[in-house]
Design an enzyme around this catalytic site. Structure first.
Site, mmCIF file in Angstrom:
data_model
loop_
_atom_site.group_PDB
_atom_site.id
_atom_site.type_symbol
_atom_site.label_atom_id
_atom_site.label_comp_id
_atom_site.label_asym_id
_atom_site.label_seq_id
_atom_site.Cartn_x
_atom_site.Cartn_y
_atom_site.Cartn_z
ATOM 1 N N LYS A 154 -28.078 -111.009 37.077
ATOM 2 C CA LYS A 154 -28.238 -109.755 37.831
ATOM 3 C C LYS A 154 -29.632 -109.163 37.605
ATOM 4 C CE LYS A 154 -24.652 -107.611 35.995
ATOM 5 N NZ LYS A 154 -24.006 -108.672 35.194
ATOM 6 N N ARG B 40 -19.116 -101.072 38.211
ATOM 7 C CA ARG B 40 -18.396 -102.131 37.507
ATOM 8 C C ARG B 40 -16.902 -101.896 37.451
ATOM 9 N NH1 ARG B 40 -23.027 -104.064 33.690
ATOM 10 N NH2 ARG B 40 -21.901 -105.729 32.699
ATOM 11 N N ARG C 184 -29.832 -116.618 25.303
ATOM 12 C CA ARG C 184 -30.748 -115.593 25.826
ATOM 13 C C ARG C 184 -31.485 -114.877 24.706
ATOM 14 N NH1 ARG C 184 -28.581 -111.212 30.094
ATOM 15 N NH2 ARG C 184 -27.319 -110.406 28.381
ATOM 16 N N ARG D 33 -29.754 -110.021 21.775
ATOM 17 C CA ARG D 33 -28.997 -108.777 21.916
ATOM 18 C C ARG D 33 -27.722 -108.892 21.101
ATOM 19 N NH1 ARG D 33 -28.299 -107.281 28.168
ATOM 20 N NH2 ARG D 33 -26.135 -107.025 27.551
ATOM 21 N N ARG E 112 -16.800 -109.403 26.907
ATOM 22 C CA ARG E 112 -17.492 -108.945 28.124
ATOM 23 C C ARG E 112 -16.996 -109.711 29.352
ATOM 24 N NH1 ARG E 112 -23.282 -109.978 26.276
ATOM 25 N NH2 ARG E 112 -23.933 -109.488 28.403
HETATM 26 P P1 ADP Z 1 -24.254 -107.795 31.218
HETATM 27 O O1 ADP Z 1 -24.151 -107.598 32.679
HETATM 28 O O2 ADP Z 1 -24.965 -109.040 30.865
HETATM 29 O O3 ADP Z 1 -22.942 -107.607 30.505
HETATM 30 P P2 ADP Z 1 -25.545 -105.190 30.879
HETATM 31 O O4 ADP Z 1 -26.831 -104.985 30.184
HETATM 32 O O5 ADP Z 1 -25.461 -104.930 32.321
HETATM 33 O O6 ADP Z 1 -25.163 -106.691 30.532
HETATM 34 O O7 ADP Z 1 -24.411 -104.320 30.164
HETATM 35 C C1 ADP Z 1 -24.298 -104.249 28.773
HETATM 36 C C2 ADP Z 1 -23.185 -103.283 28.377
HETATM 37 O O8 ADP Z 1 -23.479 -101.951 28.845
HETATM 38 C C3 ADP Z 1 -21.812 -103.600 28.976
HETATM 39 O O9 ADP Z 1 -21.131 -104.565 28.209
HETATM 40 C C4 ADP Z 1 -21.158 -102.222 28.921
HETATM 41 O O10 ADP Z 1 -20.725 -101.896 27.620
HETATM 42 C C5 ADP Z 1 -22.296 -101.288 29.276
HETATM 43 N N1 ADP Z 1 -22.373 -101.053 30.736
HETATM 44 C C6 ADP Z 1 -23.384 -101.420 31.570
HETATM 45 N N2 ADP Z 1 -23.132 -101.024 32.838
HETATM 46 C C7 ADP Z 1 -21.931 -100.391 32.817
HETATM 47 C C8 ADP Z 1 -21.102 -99.770 33.806
HETATM 48 N N3 ADP Z 1 -21.469 -99.700 35.099
HETATM 49 N N4 ADP Z 1 -19.924 -99.231 33.403
HETATM 50 C C9 ADP Z 1 -19.529 -99.286 32.113
HETATM 51 N N5 ADP Z 1 -20.249 -99.861 31.137
HETATM 52 C C10 ADP Z 1 -21.446 -100.412 31.465
#
Ligand code: ADP
Ligand code: ZN
Length: 214
Positions: free
Chosen positions: A13, A88, A122, A155, A166
């Site tokens: 993404k 999400r 990563r 990370r 996740r």
């Molecule tokens: P990835 O898509 O690889 O899981 P992100 O950096 O987008 O990584 O997200 C990391 C964390 O941030 C998620 O596991 C969650 O805890 C939080 N997060 C990110 N976006 C949202 C969202 N829209 N709603 C709820 N939690 C979120």
């Protein structure tokens, strides 16, 4: 044009949203980066969000929706944006519909074994945020960023135990968002079956978007 990029963790993404933002001149908004920044600055949002992020769970809707409502109200969003990591949950998608109109949703489909491999290998630059991969996108010098010389790190939530959680959250909470947008005929699928060169996938994404842009 307002675009949402959807996909499981590790689908790319971040990479694709940033390429879309360059090509169509749109603001790139990454929810995960905003949340990580709140955590590192120890703000109120950051303090509330930390335990969820660390354990691979989604941050509660009310926190994320408020945060994004504020972000999307800023002037720089007026001429279009790419959303990376939001919405999400179906709740978040409904809230977003009340804030603004979404034109198209890119769905990045990637098999689970590829996701797990990508996430565990990563590495990210501590200073500029550039993303590397020990398998497919190595830095020239191991452990050092090509762009700025910063240190590369993993990370905390890319560790295998957390990755599993996740992916589970994605299946339970985010897959239904795809259904939500399919009913509105907004989804363009970009599906890969095995690891492919990044540029090839970037081109598939651009082709899908060009179909919708006049
Ligand atoms: P990835 O898509 O690889 O899981 P992100 O950096 O987008 O990584 O997200 C990391 C964390 O941030 C998620 O596991 C969650 O805890 C939080 N997060 C990110 N976006 C949202 C969202 N829209 N709603 C709820 N939690 C979120
Ligand atoms: Zn760097």
């Amino acid at each position: 044009m307002n675009i949402v990029v959807l996909g499981p963790p590790g689908a790319g993404k971040g990479t694709h949203s940033s390429r879309i933002s360059d090509r169509y001149d749109l603001i790139h908004i990454t929810t995960g980066d905003i949340i990580r920044d709140e955590i590192s600055r120890e703000t109120e949002i950051g303090r509330k969000a930390k335990k969820y992020v660390q354990s691979g769970k989604l941050v509660p809707d009310e926190i994320v929706i408020e945060m994004m409502r504020k972000r999307l109200a800023r002037k720089d969003c007026k001429d279009g944006f790419v959303l990376d990591g939001f919405p999400r949950t179906v709740n978040q998608a409904e809230a977003l519909d009340e804030i603004t109109d979404i034109d198209v949703v890119i769905n990045l489909g990637v098999p689970k074994d590829v996701l797990i491999k990508r996430l565990s290998s990563r590495r990210i630059c501590r200073d500029c945020g550039e993303v590397y991969n020990l398998v497919s996108m190595r830095s020239e010098k191991p452990g050092v960023c090509d762009e700025c010389g910063g240190e590369l790190y993993q990370r905390e939530d890319d560790r295998p135990e957390v990755v599993e959680k996740r992916l589970e959250e994605y299946d339970k909470q985010t897959k239904p968002v795809l259904g939500y947008y399919r009913k509105k005929s907004k989804v363009k699928d970009v599906i890969i079956k095995k690891e492919e060169p990044v540029e090839k996938i970037v081109q598939m994404v651009f082709d899908a978007l060009d179909e919708t842009v006049d």
